[in-house]
Design an enzyme around this catalytic site. Structure first.
Site, short mmCIF file in Angstrom:
data_model
loop_
_atom_site.label_atom_id
_atom_site.label_comp_id
_atom_site.label_asym_id
_atom_site.label_seq_id
_atom_site.Cartn_x
_atom_site.Cartn_y
_atom_site.Cartn_z
N GLU A 100 0.83 -1.20 0.00
CA GLU A 100 0.00 0.00 0.00
C GLU A 100 0.86 1.25 0.00
OE1 GLU A 100 -3.29 2.02 3.04
OE2 GLU A 100 -3.04 -0.15 3.00
N ASP A 102 0.24 5.41 0.58
CA ASP A 102 -0.79 6.30 1.11
C ASP A 102 -0.45 7.78 1.00
OD1 ASP A 102 -2.23 4.09 2.00
OD2 ASP A 102 -1.40 4.18 4.02
N GLU A 104 -2.48 10.72 2.93
CA GLU A 104 -3.57 11.00 3.86
C GLU A 104 -3.50 12.46 4.26
OE1 GLU A 104 -4.54 7.00 6.33
OE2 GLU A 104 -2.56 7.85 6.71
#
Length: 316
Positions: A100, A102, A104
């Protein structure tokens, strides 16, 4: 925090020779589909808006999975008081040992800067958080957020400026995400237990709905249907004598000297947290942290014409 100066946009950073690349630059419905809370989607021509209220957030997912390439979208974040909210944009595979990448965006009280948190999971293991503020107000206009991924590196970009690099260091025994196709996702949700000042500032629902806006959906990557096996994916998405993907060209394997300078500038002026220097969490410094971008740049500058040869920017 005051902006020191505006980082020049790096033009043509990842423009490469595309041979058999799978390019897609399309409207939302061509590449993505709602994942949850369809009634919290607002469509305004080419513009998509997701809203968060005290009933629900919302999210969407790509229709396909991808192994290597570049994914981009333009986002304008929640204006005003966004404390407690998170707008997430990421790539992820599935399962307990997933990979993953990310972005954010952690909301804040009115007048305080958003924090951008990035993270990398490999084989289900994350804990590689970095946080930074940005050199612009991400709520006032759209800005481009991208992920470039190949067998040598993962590069996080903001308006084509590299803000983080995760380098393949398998030669040091560090796993690298190279064999799991990933979907592309985005969502807005309430995370006031941790998102703003460690959870001290809660979401003020009197300011709802909180709205994040999207446009400019681009995926230029190797598409992998769900039915394709892992072995087939590896074969399909690897360059060979018969086919050559642009992201496997030599110029895509590492940052240039100029790009490394940009990364150093971002880290020096906007990085506010780095897991590599968090001795409370990591008494023993992570292995991937033992490279100094600045020292490598000095060595490369001394090398003159060799400055573009052999530079590998580490994870931190």
């Amino acid at each position: 925090m005051a902006v020191l100066f505006k980082m020049p946009v790096l033009l043509g950073f990842f423009v490469g020779l595309m041979v058999l690349g799978l390019a897609s630059s399309a409207e939302f419905h061509e590449l993505f589909q709602p994942g949850w809370a369809n009634d919290h989607f607002i469509y305004e021509g080419e513009l998509l808006k997701l809203k968060l209220d005290n009933f629900s957030g919302a999210g969407f997912a790509s229709k396909s999975r991808y192994l290597f390439g570049k994914v981009s979208m333009q986002i304008k974040l929640v204006e005003g008081d966004s404390a407690g909210t998170v707008t997430a944009y990421y790539m992820s595979s599935e399962g307990p040992y997933h990979n993953e990448f990310d972005f954010e965006f952690l909301g804040n009280t009115t007048g305080e800067p958003y924090l951008l948190q990035t993270n990398v999971y490999v084989n289900g293991v994350g804990n590689r958080e970095q946080r930074m503020n940005l050199w612009f107000d991400p709520t006032k206009d759209f800005h481009s957020y991208s992920l470039l991924w190949n067998q040598r590196q993962v590069v996080f970009l903001v308006d084509e400026t590299p803000i983080r690099v995760h380098t393949n260091m398998e030669h040091k025994g560090i796993p690298f995400p190279k064999d799991q196709a990933m979907g592309v996702y985005s969502s807005i949700w309430n995370a006031d237990d941790w998102a703003t000042q460690g959870g001290l500032v809660k979401t003020d629902w009197s300011h709802a709905p909180f709205v994040a806006s999207y446009k400019g959906f681009e995926i230029d990557a190797c598409e992998c249907p769900v039915s394709v096996t892992t072995d087939e994916i590896a074969k399909k998405c690897s360059s060979s004598a018969e086919k050559r993907f642009w992201w496997d060209e030599p110029t895509m394997s590492e940052l240039s000297l100029h790009q490394s300078h940009q990364l150093v500038w971002v880290r020096a002026n906007h990085l506010v947290y780095d897991y590599c220097t968090d001795t409370a969490r990591f008494p023993v410094k992570p292995v991937e942290s033992n490279q100094s971008i600045e020292s490598r740049i000095r060595k490369e500058e001394m090398g003159g014409y060799m400055a573009l040869k052999g530079m590998h920017v580490g994870q931190c």
